[in-house]
Design a protein around this motif. Structure first.
Motif, PDB file in Angstrom:
ATOM      1  N   ALA A   1       0.827  -1.211   0.000  1.00 29.84           N
ATOM      2  CA  ALA A   1       0.000   0.000   0.000  1.00 29.84           C
ATOM      3  C   ALA A   1       0.860   1.259   0.000  1.00 29.84           C
ATOM      4  CB  ALA A   1      -0.929  -0.017   1.206  1.00 29.84           C
ATOM      5  N   GLN A   2       1.870   1.312   0.878  1.00 30.40           N
ATOM      6  CA  GLN A   2       2.702   2.508   0.983  1.00 30.40           C
ATOM      7  C   GLN A   2       3.557   2.728  -0.261  1.00 30.40           C
ATOM      8  OE1 GLN A   2       4.938   3.062   4.625  1.00 30.40           O
ATOM      9  NE2 GLN A   2       3.357   2.058   5.855  1.00 30.40           N
ATOM     10  N   ALA A   3       4.158   1.652  -0.756  1.00 29.73           N
ATOM     11  CA  ALA A   3       5.014   1.783  -1.933  1.00 29.73           C
ATOM     12  C   ALA A   3       4.192   2.158  -3.169  1.00 29.73           C
ATOM     13  CB  ALA A   3       5.782   0.491  -2.175  1.00 29.73           C
ATOM     14  N   SER A   4       3.012   1.582  -3.296  1.00 27.44           N
ATOM     15  CA  SER A   4       2.146   1.914  -4.437  1.00 27.44           C
ATOM     16  C   SER A   4       1.755   3.381  -4.405  1.00 27.44           C
ATOM     17  CB  SER A   4       0.894   1.031  -4.432  1.00 27.44           C
ATOM     18  OG  SER A   4       1.226  -0.327  -4.599  1.00 27.44           O
ATOM     19  N   GLN A   5       1.364   3.864  -3.235  1.00 28.87           N
ATOM     20  CA  GLN A   5       0.994   5.274  -3.108  1.00 28.87           C
ATOM     21  C   GLN A   5       2.181   6.174  -3.411  1.00 28.87           C
ATOM     22  OE1 GLN A   5      -0.046   6.588   0.884  1.00 28.87           O
ATOM     23  NE2 GLN A   5      -1.441   8.139   0.082  1.00 28.87           N
ATOM     24  N   ALA A   6       3.361   5.790  -2.939  1.00 28.76           N
ATOM     25  CA  ALA A   6       4.555   6.620  -3.128  1.00 28.76           C
ATOM     26  C   ALA A   6       4.932   6.749  -4.607  1.00 28.76           C
ATOM     27  CB  ALA A   6       5.723   6.051  -2.327  1.00 28.76           C
ATOM     28  N   VAL A   7       4.939   5.632  -5.332  1.00 25.62           N
ATOM     29  CA  VAL A   7       5.344   5.701  -6.743  1.00 25.62           C
ATOM     30  C   VAL A   7       4.272   6.385  -7.589  1.00 25.62           C
ATOM     31  CG1 VAL A   7       6.863   3.695  -6.555  1.00 25.62           C
ATOM     32  CG2 VAL A   7       4.485   3.365  -7.291  1.00 25.62           C
TER      33      VAL A   7
ATOM     34  N   VAL B   1      11.304   3.411  -3.264  1.00 20.35           N
ATOM     35  CA  VAL B   1      10.795   2.095  -2.853  1.00 20.35           C
ATOM     36  C   VAL B   1      11.698   1.471  -1.796  1.00 20.35           C
ATOM     37  CG1 VAL B   1      10.316  -0.266  -3.628  1.00 20.35           C
ATOM     38  CG2 VAL B   1       9.602   1.685  -5.025  1.00 20.35           C
ATOM     39  N   HIS B   2      13.003   1.551  -2.018  1.00 13.92           N
ATOM     40  CA  HIS B   2      13.931   0.913  -1.089  1.00 13.92           C
ATOM     41  C   HIS B   2      13.934   1.590   0.280  1.00 13.92           C
ATOM     42  CE1 HIS B   2      16.374  -0.898  -4.666  1.00 13.92           C
ATOM     43  NE2 HIS B   2      15.292  -1.599  -4.369  1.00 13.92           N
ATOM     44  N   ASP B   3      13.696   2.888   0.316  1.00 12.02           N
ATOM     45  CA  ASP B   3      13.593   3.572   1.610  1.00 12.02           C
ATOM     46  C   ASP B   3      12.450   2.979   2.437  1.00 12.02           C
ATOM     47  OD1 ASP B   3      15.725   5.238   1.155  1.00 12.02           O
ATOM     48  OD2 ASP B   3      14.524   7.031   0.725  1.00 12.02           O
ATOM     49  N   ILE B   4      11.334   2.708   1.778  1.00 13.75           N
ATOM     50  CA  ILE B   4      10.190   2.118   2.481  1.00 13.75           C
ATOM     51  C   ILE B   4      10.528   0.698   2.934  1.00 13.75           C
ATOM     52  CG2 ILE B   4       7.776   1.387   2.247  1.00 13.75           C
ATOM     53  CD1 ILE B   4       7.446   3.668   0.199  1.00 13.75           C
ATOM     54  N   VAL B   5      11.191  -0.062   2.075  1.00 11.69           N
ATOM     55  CA  VAL B   5      11.599  -1.429   2.423  1.00 11.69           C
ATOM     56  C   VAL B   5      12.470  -1.431   3.675  1.00 11.69           C
ATOM     57  CG1 VAL B   5      13.022  -3.385   1.682  1.00 11.69           C
ATOM     58  CG2 VAL B   5      11.413  -2.340   0.083  1.00 11.69           C
ATOM     59  N   ILE B   6      13.487  -0.583   3.690  1.00 11.44           N
ATOM     60  CA  ILE B   6      14.414  -0.537   4.822  1.00 11.44           C
ATOM     61  C   ILE B   6      13.713  -0.069   6.088  1.00 11.44           C
ATOM     62  CG2 ILE B   6      16.515   0.523   5.704  1.00 11.44           C
ATOM     63  CD1 ILE B   6      16.949  -1.621   3.534  1.00 11.44           C
ATOM     64  N   SER B   7      12.787   0.877   5.952  1.00 12.55           N
ATOM     65  CA  SER B   7      12.066   1.376   7.129  1.00 12.55           C
ATOM     66  C   SER B   7      11.232   0.287   7.778  1.00 12.55           C
ATOM     67  CB  SER B   7      11.166   2.549   6.734  1.00 12.55           C
ATOM     68  OG  SER B   7      10.019   2.115   6.005  1.00 12.55           O
ATOM     69  N   MET B   8      10.900  -0.757   7.015  1.00 18.07           N
ATOM     70  CA  MET B   8      10.103  -1.870   7.542  1.00 18.07           C
ATOM     71  C   MET B   8      10.965  -3.070   7.920  1.00 18.07           C
ATOM     72  SD  MET B   8       6.672  -1.844   5.173  1.00 18.07           S
ATOM     73  CE  MET B   8       5.532  -0.452   5.211  1.00 18.07           C
ATOM     74  N   GLY B   9      12.278  -2.877   7.943  1.00 21.73           N
ATOM     75  CA  GLY B   9      13.172  -3.972   8.311  1.00 21.73           C
ATOM     76  C   GLY B   9      13.349  -4.992   7.219  1.00 21.73           C
ATOM     77  N   GLY B  10      13.247  -4.558   5.956  1.00 18.80           N
ATOM     78  CA  GLY B  10      13.324  -5.480   4.827  1.00 18.80           C
ATOM     79  C   GLY B  10      14.669  -5.482   4.130  1.00 18.80           C
ATOM     80  N   SER B  11      14.696  -6.115   2.956  1.00 16.46           N
ATOM     81  CA  SER B  11      15.914  -6.256   2.159  1.00 16.46           C
ATOM     82  C   SER B  11      15.668  -5.756   0.747  1.00 16.46           C
ATOM     83  CB  SER B  11      16.346  -7.725   2.107  1.00 16.46           C
ATOM     84  OG  SER B  11      17.353  -7.929   1.115  1.00 16.46           O
ATOM     85  N   ILE B  12      16.661  -5.061   0.181  1.00 15.80           N
ATOM     86  CA  ILE B  12      16.540  -4.540  -1.184  1.00 15.80           C
ATOM     87  C   ILE B  12      16.816  -5.601  -2.238  1.00 15.80           C
ATOM     88  CG2 ILE B  12      17.142  -2.213  -0.439  1.00 15.80           C
ATOM     89  CD1 ILE B  12      19.940  -2.748  -1.734  1.00 15.80           C
TER      90      ILE B  12
ATOM     91  N   ASP C   1      23.136   0.726  -4.350  1.00 18.29           N
ATOM     92  CA  ASP C   1      22.087   0.541  -3.346  1.00 18.29           C
ATOM     93  C   ASP C   1      22.633  -0.171  -2.114  1.00 18.29           C
ATOM     94  OD1 ASP C   1      19.985   1.747  -4.778  1.00 18.29           O
ATOM     95  OD2 ASP C   1      19.670  -0.069  -5.950  1.00 18.29           O
ATOM     96  N   LEU C   2      23.460  -1.194  -2.333  1.00 14.42           N
ATOM     97  CA  LEU C   2      24.034  -1.920  -1.205  1.00 14.42           C
ATOM     98  C   LEU C   2      24.909  -1.002  -0.367  1.00 14.42           C
ATOM     99  CD1 LEU C   2      24.219  -4.866  -0.013  1.00 14.42           C
ATOM    100  CD2 LEU C   2      26.460  -4.981  -1.119  1.00 14.42           C
ATOM    101  N   SER C   3      25.738  -0.209  -1.025  1.00 14.31           N
ATOM    102  CA  SER C   3      26.614   0.712  -0.310  1.00 14.31           C
ATOM    103  C   SER C   3      25.815   1.737   0.484  1.00 14.31           C
ATOM    104  CB  SER C   3      27.547   1.430  -1.292  1.00 14.31           C
ATOM    105  OG  SER C   3      28.375   0.510  -1.972  1.00 14.31           O
ATOM    106  N   HIS C   4      24.672   2.129  -0.052  1.00 12.31           N
ATOM    107  CA  HIS C   4      23.846   3.139   0.605  1.00 12.31           C
ATOM    108  C   HIS C   4      23.114   2.590   1.822  1.00 12.31           C
ATOM    109  CE1 HIS C   4      21.310   6.725   0.948  1.00 12.31           C
ATOM    110  NE2 HIS C   4      20.265   5.922   1.069  1.00 12.31           N
ATOM    111  N   TYR C   5      22.599   1.351   1.715  1.00 16.18           N
ATOM    112  CA  TYR C   5      21.697   0.840   2.744  1.00 16.18           C
ATOM    113  C   TYR C   5      22.358  -0.092   3.768  1.00 16.18           C
ATOM    114  CZ  TYR C   5      17.780   2.739   0.077  1.00 16.18           C
ATOM    115  OH  TYR C   5      16.917   3.586  -0.565  1.00 16.18           O
ATOM    116  N   LEU C   6      23.389  -0.817   3.366  1.00 14.10           N
ATOM    117  CA  LEU C   6      23.984  -1.768   4.298  1.00 14.10           C
ATOM    118  C   LEU C   6      24.878  -1.039   5.296  1.00 14.10           C
ATOM    119  CD1 LEU C   6      23.775  -4.847   4.636  1.00 14.10           C
ATOM    120  CD2 LEU C   6      25.967  -5.040   3.453  1.00 14.10           C
TER     121      LEU C   6
END
Length: 424
Positions: free
Chosen positions: A312-318, A364-375, A388-393
Motif C-alpha cells: 500500500a505505501q510503496a504503491s501510493q509513493a510511486v 521504494v527501497h527507503d520504504i523497504v528498509i524502514s520496515m526492516g526489509g531487504s533490497i 544501493d548496497l553501499s547506501h543501505y547496508l
C-alpha cells in the motif's frame, strides 16, 4: 583449477558463468580484459543416494535436469523457478536462488549439503559429503553460497532431496486485497499441517494484462470480475497422501475461508492440465509486463506481517512520484518476497520513464528498509545494485564483506566489480 592457477600468476580477472539467467549482471563481464569461464560442460550427475536423499552434481547441470533425475529416483529436488530450463546449479548456488518453493523447502542455501570449489589461487576445496551433521569447525560452504562467484568457482555440489509428493492440490483464489491474502496464509498452514508449498500473489492489473496479451491462457475468472479490482492467490498444497485427503483439506479450507469472508471465490484445479494453466499465468507475469512498456523492477522482501502495508505505501509513493504509473506487486507472498514492478504510464515515452529508475528505486527501497526489509530478496547484487548496497547496508557489514573477500581473493581477480563498490 589450471585456469585459476594461471589467472593467479598473471593477475587476470575471471568471471564465472552458469546458465547466464541472472537478473542483476553478476555473471556478465564488465570489460574486455575479463575472461569468462563457463561451467556449462561440467554437467555430470556424479552420485545419487536415494536412501540418504543426497544428489551430487556438477555445477553446469541444468536445474530441470536435476529435477528430472530426482523424479526418476522417486525423489524431489524442490527448487523451482521460471528459468529452470536454462539456469545451472552452480549459478543458482552462487546467487542463493529462491523461487516458488521457498515457503516449504527454503532457498538454495537450505538445499546445499556440501560443495567442491576452485579457489582464487587454483587450489581445490572439496567438501562434497552429504552429511547433515558436521560440526568440525566453520561451515565453509557458506562462504561461497550467495557470494556471486567472488570467493571461488563452484564446480560441484551435494544437494538435499526430499520425498516426492504423492498428492498435489492447487487452487486459484480470489480475494479483496493483500491483507486478506495474509489472513488466508496462516489458515492454510494450520489446516494443512504446514503443507503449503506455493502461495503466490497476483494483482488485478497483472490479470488484466494477461487477459489482453495471452488470451491463449484460460483465465479462471471473467474479465468483468478482473476489472472489479480483485486480487488473486495461487495456493498449492503437497503431501505424501494418495489423492483424496489433501483435496478434501483444501476444499474445507476454502469453504471456511469463504464463509468467514477472507476470500470471495476459488477454483480448485480439476486435473494436471488445469494446474499447469494456473501456474502458466503466474510464471508468465514478468513476460506480460513487457507488452505494457517500460518497467522499473524491485526484488524486495519485508517481514511477512508487513507485506500488505508495504504494498500500500510503496504503491501510493510511486503513484505520487509518477502519476499514471502502474504498480504490479506480485510473487512469493508466503515467504515475504514480492516483485514490486512498476509499469510506465500508458501515454508516457518509455525512454523518458526509465530515466526515473534511480529516484524510484530509492523511494521504494527507503520504504523497504524502514520496515526492516531487504533490497534484494533473491536476485543478488551483481552490477545493478552496488550503489544501493553501499547506501543501505551498515558499515560493519560492508567492512566484514570486504575483509572476507580480501582473505579469499587477495588479488581481486574473481568477478571484480560486482557486489561491493571497492575491491581489493
Amino acid at each position: 583449477a589450471a585456469i585459476m592457477a594461471l589467472a593467479h600468476q598473471t593477475g587476470t580477472s575471471i568471471v564465472p558463468q552458469g546458465g547466464n539467467t541472472g537478473l542483476v549482471g553478476g555473471q556478465i563481464p564488465m570489460g574486455k580484459d575479463q575472461v569468462v569461464v563457463s561451467l556449462s560442460r561440467m554437467n555430470a550427475i556424479r552420485h545419487l543416494d536415494p536412501v540418504g536423499n543426497v544428489l551430487i552434481v556438477e555445477a553446469g547441470a541444468v536445474l530441470s535436469t536435476v529435477q528430472q533425475v530426482a523424479d526418476d529416483a522417486d525423489r524431489l529436488f524442490p527448487l523451482s523457478l521460471a528459468s529452470e530450463g536454462t539456469a545451472t546449479i552452480g549459478g543458482l548456488i552462487a546467487s542463493n536462488a529462491g523461487g516458488t518453493g521457498v515457503l516449504r523447502y527454503g532457498n538454495m542455501r537450505q538445499l546445499v549439503l556440501g560443495l567442491e570449489v576452485v579457489l582464487a589461487d587454483g587450489r581445490i576445496w572439496n567438501r562434497l559429503s552429504g552429511l547433515r551433521k558436521d560440526n568440525t569447525g566453520l561451515d565453509m560452504k557458506q562462504l561461497f553460497i550467495g557470494t556471486e562467484g567472488r570467493h571461488g568457482i563452484i564446480t560441484a555440489a551435494s544437494l538435499s532431496l526430499h520425498p516426492k509428493p504423492r498428492d498435489t492440490q492447487t487452487a486459484f483464489v480470489m480475494l479483496a486485497d493483500p491483507k486478506s491474502a495474509l489472513a488466508l496464509l496462516p489458515l492454510a498452514q494450520n489446516a494443512s499441517g504446514g503443507r503449503v508449498t506455493g502461495f503466490e500473489l497476483i494483482p488485478p492489473v497483472a490479470m488484466a494484462s494477461t487477459a489482453r496479451h495471452r488470451p491463449v491462457l484460460r483465465l479462471p475468472y471473467s474479465s468483468g470480475q478482473i476489472a472489479a479490482g480483485q486480487w488473486f492467490v495461487l495456493l498449492e498444497l503437497t503431501g505424501g497422501d494418495p489423492p483424496g485427503p489433501l483435496g478434501q483439506t483444501l476444499g474445507d479450507l476454502l469453504a471456511d475461508a469463504m464463509t468467514s469472508g477472507v476470500i470471495s471465490d476459488a477454483i480448485i484445479a480439476a486435473d494436471l492440465s488445469q494446474r499447469q494453466q494456473f501456474w502458466a499465468i503466474r510464471e508468465g507475469l514478468s513476460e506480460i509486463q513487457k507488452f505494457e512498456g517500460g518497467s522499473i523492477k524491485h526484488d524486495v522482501s519485508v517481514p511477512i506481517d508487513r507485506m500488505a502495508d508495504f504494498i500500500a505505501q510503496a504503491s501510493q509513493a510511486v503513484e505520487q512520484f509518477c502519476p499514471g504509473c502502474r504498480p504490479v506487486p506480485f510473487g512469493h507472498l508466503g515467504d515475504g518476497n514480492v516483485h514490486f514492478n512498476v509499469s510506465q504510464p500508458v501515454d508516457m515515452n518509455t525512454e523518458k520513464y526509465l530515466t526515473l529508475l534511480p529516484e524510484m528505486n530509492r523511494l521504494v527501497h527507503d520504504i523497504v528498509i524502514s520496515m526492516g526489509g531487504s533490497i534484494s530478496a533473491e536476485h543478488g547484487i551483481g552490477q545493478a545494485k552496488i550503489d544501493d548496497l553501499s547506501h543501505y547496508l551498515d558499515e560493519v557489514s560492508l567492512d566484514l564483506m570486504a575483509r572476507i573477500k580480501t582473505a579469499m581473493d587477495p588479488q581481486g581477480i574473481l568477478n571484480p566489480g560486482k557486489v561491493l563498490a571497492v575491491d581489493p
